[in-house]
Design a protein around this motif. Sequence first.
Motif, PDB file in Angstrom:
ATOM      1  N   GLU A   1       0.831  -1.204   0.000  1.00  0.00           N
ATOM      2  CA  GLU A   1       0.000   0.000   0.000  1.00  0.00           C
ATOM      3  C   GLU A   1       0.867   1.257   0.000  1.00  0.00           C
ATOM      4  N   GLN A   2       1.951   1.239   0.792  1.00  0.00           N
ATOM      5  CA  GLN A   2       2.851   2.397   0.832  1.00  0.00           C
ATOM      6  C   GLN A   2       3.513   2.606  -0.522  1.00  0.00           C
ATOM      7  N   ALA A   3       3.850   1.503  -1.181  1.00  0.00           N
ATOM      8  CA  ALA A   3       4.452   1.610  -2.514  1.00  0.00           C
ATOM      9  C   ALA A   3       3.462   2.253  -3.491  1.00  0.00           C
ATOM     10  N   ALA A   4       2.190   1.875  -3.371  1.00  0.00           N
ATOM     11  CA  ALA A   4       1.161   2.466  -4.231  1.00  0.00           C
ATOM     12  C   ALA A   4       1.004   3.959  -3.942  1.00  0.00           C
ATOM     13  N   LEU A   5       1.043   4.312  -2.648  1.00  0.00           N
ATOM     14  CA  LEU A   5       0.944   5.726  -2.267  1.00  0.00           C
ATOM     15  C   LEU A   5       2.143   6.514  -2.797  1.00  0.00           C
ATOM     16  N   ASP A   6       3.329   5.938  -2.712  1.00  0.00           N
ATOM     17  CA  ASP A   6       4.530   6.617  -3.196  1.00  0.00           C
ATOM     18  C   ASP A   6       4.452   6.827  -4.719  1.00  0.00           C
ATOM     19  N   THR A   7       3.973   5.817  -5.426  1.00  0.00           N
ATOM     20  CA  THR A   7       3.817   5.928  -6.871  1.00  0.00           C
ATOM     21  C   THR A   7       2.810   7.016  -7.234  1.00  0.00           C
ATOM     22  N   LEU A   8       1.716   7.046  -6.493  1.00  0.00           N
ATOM     23  CA  LEU A   8       0.688   8.050  -6.735  1.00  0.00           C
ATOM     24  C   LEU A   8       1.212   9.449  -6.457  1.00  0.00           C
ATOM     25  N   LYS A   9       1.929   9.609  -5.356  1.00  0.00           N
ATOM     26  CA  LYS A   9       2.459  10.919  -4.988  1.00  0.00           C
ATOM     27  C   LYS A   9       3.418  11.433  -6.059  1.00  0.00           C
ATOM     28  N   ALA A  10       4.253  10.556  -6.568  1.00  0.00           N
ATOM     29  CA  ALA A  10       5.198  10.941  -7.616  1.00  0.00           C
ATOM     30  C   ALA A  10       4.471  11.335  -8.897  1.00  0.00           C
ATOM     31  N   ALA A  11       3.399  10.614  -9.216  1.00  0.00           N
ATOM     32  CA  ALA A  11       2.633  10.889 -10.434  1.00  0.00           C
ATOM     33  C   ALA A  11       1.901  12.223 -10.348  1.00  0.00           C
ATOM     34  N   LEU A  12       1.423  12.568  -9.154  1.00  0.00           N
ATOM     35  CA  LEU A  12       0.676  13.815  -8.972  1.00  0.00           C
ATOM     36  C   LEU A  12       1.610  15.027  -8.939  1.00  0.00           C
ATOM     37  N   GLY A  13       2.862  14.817  -8.526  1.00  0.00           N
ATOM     38  CA  GLY A  13       3.812  15.920  -8.515  1.00  0.00           C
ATOM     39  C   GLY A  13       3.669  16.848  -7.319  1.00  0.00           C
TER      40      GLY A  13
END
Length: 262
Positions: free
Chosen positions: A250-262
């Motif tokens: 879940e944390q990996a998914a959150l990190d990926t999302l955060k990077a994508a949103l900028g």
Amino acid sequence: LGSMFGSLFGGGGGGGAPASGGLLSTLLGSGSNAIGASLSKTLGFNVAPLLATVTPALIGIVSKLISADNLDAAGLAAKLKSEQAAFAANPANKATMELVNSAVAAGDQADAMIKSYGADWPKVVAGPAAALFLVAAADPSGPIGAMKEVSAVGDKLLELAKGAAPTSVMAAAFGSGMTMDMLHQVKAVAPTKDKLLDSIKAAAAAVSAKSPNEARAYKDAIYAVAEAAAKASKDGGFLGFGGTLVSKDEQAALDTLKAALG
């Protein structure tokens, strides 16, 4: 995931009004969330569930009126207009009319804003559901966990919409909490798990282009929704003791999302 969350929405989970959202939009137009947000700010409580509850009753009353008086569309419009004029002419109804007129004006502004987005608006609406699915797909929690995630996301959306202006993207898109419409939208714009992140990025890009002053707030809202879903239930443990609040996946998914949103 789609079938699991679909069954939960059908049961009415998550801080919104899943069953009646479609009827509400049909009756009040695409700016229905803005109307609800305007009324909520003035009255001091969230009226979205109330509007969704009374909508079927209002449609039933109109149907009976049509049948009883044998009215066609023009006749119904004339009768409703006459009754509205009589209500507005009564000085005792002045405050109510001001409240209603303000809410309707907010709805009209929101409707115009929504139309300006064109085909991108469904992506904007689908953003929270896509974020929820992204986290859920990273580490499926089972039916009970999914129910908690939906509830947490619904509560977070209502919290975010409450703090936004009635005519804002936030209120127009999220004002009813987590709804069945969001599930339909995300299934349309992101039919597979691999498309979820692309859908979220497209939604954020649309807001940045059409409503740049709300771009940061929208991105933060999407991340907040994903985080709420991730923290909704613990992984592991026993009877509420122990376990991990946010799993590595879940944390990996959150990190990926955060990077994508900028």
